[in-house]
Design a protein around this motif. Sequence first.
Motif, PDB file in Angstrom:
ATOM      1  N   VAL A 125      -0.487  -9.928 -13.716  1.00 10.56           N
ATOM      2  CA  VAL A 125       0.926  -9.530 -13.758  1.00 10.56           C
ATOM      3  C   VAL A 125       1.539  -9.899 -15.105  1.00 10.56           C
ATOM      4  O   VAL A 125       2.307  -9.119 -15.682  1.00 10.56           O
ATOM      5  N   THR A 126       1.195 -11.082 -15.623  1.00 11.69           N
ATOM      6  CA  THR A 126       1.729 -11.507 -16.919  1.00 11.69           C
ATOM      7  C   THR A 126       1.276 -10.558 -18.023  1.00 11.69           C
ATOM      8  O   THR A 126       2.066 -10.188 -18.903  1.00 11.69           O
ATOM      9  N   LYS A 127       0.013 -10.147 -17.982  1.00 10.80           N
ATOM     10  CA  LYS A 127      -0.495  -9.189 -18.979  1.00 10.80           C
ATOM     11  C   LYS A 127       0.292  -7.881 -18.904  1.00 10.80           C
ATOM     12  O   LYS A 127       0.734  -7.339 -19.927  1.00 10.80           O
ATOM     13  N   ASP A 128       0.485  -7.363 -17.690  1.00 11.78           N
ATOM     14  CA  ASP A 128       1.209  -6.103 -17.520  1.00 11.78           C
ATOM     15  C   ASP A 128       2.658  -6.226 -17.974  1.00 11.78           C
ATOM     16  O   ASP A 128       3.216  -5.300 -18.574  1.00 11.78           O
ATOM     17  N   LEU A 129       3.268  -7.385 -17.708  1.00 10.24           N
ATOM     18  CA  LEU A 129       4.666  -7.592 -18.082  1.00 10.24           C
ATOM     19  C   LEU A 129       4.811  -7.647 -19.596  1.00 10.24           C
ATOM     20  O   LEU A 129       5.707  -7.008 -20.170  1.00 10.24           O
TER      21      LEU A 129
END
Length: 612
Positions: A125-129
Amino acid sequence: MNLYRRILRFAAPHQKYIYASLFFNVLYSLFQIASLGTILPVLGMLFGTIKMEDKLVEPIYDGHISHYFNYLKEYSYYYIQSQVNEKGALTVLAWLCLITGFMFLLRNIFRYLGAYLLIFYRVGVTKDLRSAMYNKILALPVSFFTEQRKGDLMSRMSNDVGEVENNILGSLVDLINSPFMLISTLVTLFYLSPQLTLFSLIVLPIMGTLISLIGKSLKKDSHEAQNELGNIFSIVDETLKSTKIIKIFNADKLLSNRFSGSMTKWINNSVSLGRKKELASPTSEFLGALTFLMITWYGGKEIIVNQSIRPEDFLVFLGIFFQILPPIKSLSSSISNVQKGEGSLVRVMDILDADVKVDEIPNPVPISELKDKITFENVGFYYNQEHLILKNFNLEIKKGQTVALVGQSGSGKTTIANLLTRFYDVSEGSINIDGVNIKNLNLKQYRSILGMVTQESVLFNDTVFNNIAMGKENATREEIIEAAKIANAHNFIESLPEGYDTNIGDDGNKLSGGQKQRVSIARAVLKNPPIMILDEATSALDTESERFVQDALEKMMKNRTSLVIAHRLSTIQKANHIVVMEKGEIVEQGSHHDLMEKNGVYRKLVELQNFE
């Protein structure tokens, strides 16, 4: 709540890890209760409630659901007592200890698996954000960055996303898992002793109220701390880019005071935030200690006076009750963390929600070349109507022409270039390519026919080859070398330690100003656009570098439509048409020869520069 729904959308592609983590956390919760349940017989043997008896009566289940758990408990006691009679107390005790140990082993394996799978979810999720933020930054218009500090944007992408990951994403599973653990534990407690459980729960609403009061103030302090951290990053960014100016003007103290002031504000906010966050844990532990003392008194009364509960049941009750405190603490901490992280989430969403002011219409007109001309029709531009930057600007640039814009600083020359490239949109009038308003053109295709060389060479911390190759996707080495030759850059590139594969450092600082500009020109040459915009491309160069660069520019502009913004008027005397601007309006236009004969503004500008 809308903020949290949006962050959950980022979590959707990684939901398999959430579900798997929840599954193992549920198993962890069940085995947590089961592992304590297996201690009951052990304690029964130690307290003497399980002992060798000659005659054992097997319990019978009467069919009532409410009696089922009691039947299981009585049957387990019957079974263990029969095993004690058959194999001896020590043997059975050893087996019970082994089973209990195995239960604790399984419980902790499931706990590890639940936490391990959660890593993939949080990192994903952090990568996508961060990717979404970076792609949004790429899509935002130039006007957005004139209103934002780069250090603050860096802080949002690094620290704020980190806060969202640690406080909100890290708390999501706890927010789902903790209630389940609470419910399953409460059911077990009510089974052991309804009266004792009800008495024990008196303090829980008090704990929840106190923690929520602390949590409400966390969001405000977190937002202020993150904003101040953005200011700190901005000051550091400006300092790194301005070291020469700071030293020559002895501005160390000024910058140090500014940095110290911002750091003081950040420290004060962070201390306030940390103090309130840390208050939640000792508060809950103190209330837990009070609960333990109250339960011990009440339980002792039930054992000694009323004899309504067995000693081993009471000990297991205590063990299970204090297993309820971690999920309560976890739930309260998660709520506090989510409130703390909300300030950062707001700052992240501010970027993702930023308005892309330069946008396309539905079904835009495709474009691949300039066929006839560029026209500016009654163009006006302003940030607010009281301060016009450009007004009533009319100009026609025919295909193959070189048109130059001259005038004092602030006359609106660079604004024309920014409007033609659609870095900004006109406030009034229109700019047309072959009769089509550029607002109606496919933006990506339109910019593909534009090239630009600015006063400040924009180069990347990469090799010379890759910096030039940015001008054309999948360019061959031969094409890049040919572009460098046209830009008068090939010879100096060959003399670099690794030639075209030499890394030129941050902002190309391993090259001189003239070398950087020629690499920028080579990049524009490689793109080979039909329309070229030169924004004071030689104004920052010394005389020798200007000669090389000007020669490169003249080669590049051959058979090309060019808009040249010039500070040094010596560089545009060969232009087909020269436009003289003052305060956002055209005051003169014509060829160099015609304008000199008019003896007007242009001639005065030329004389000021000792052109002749």
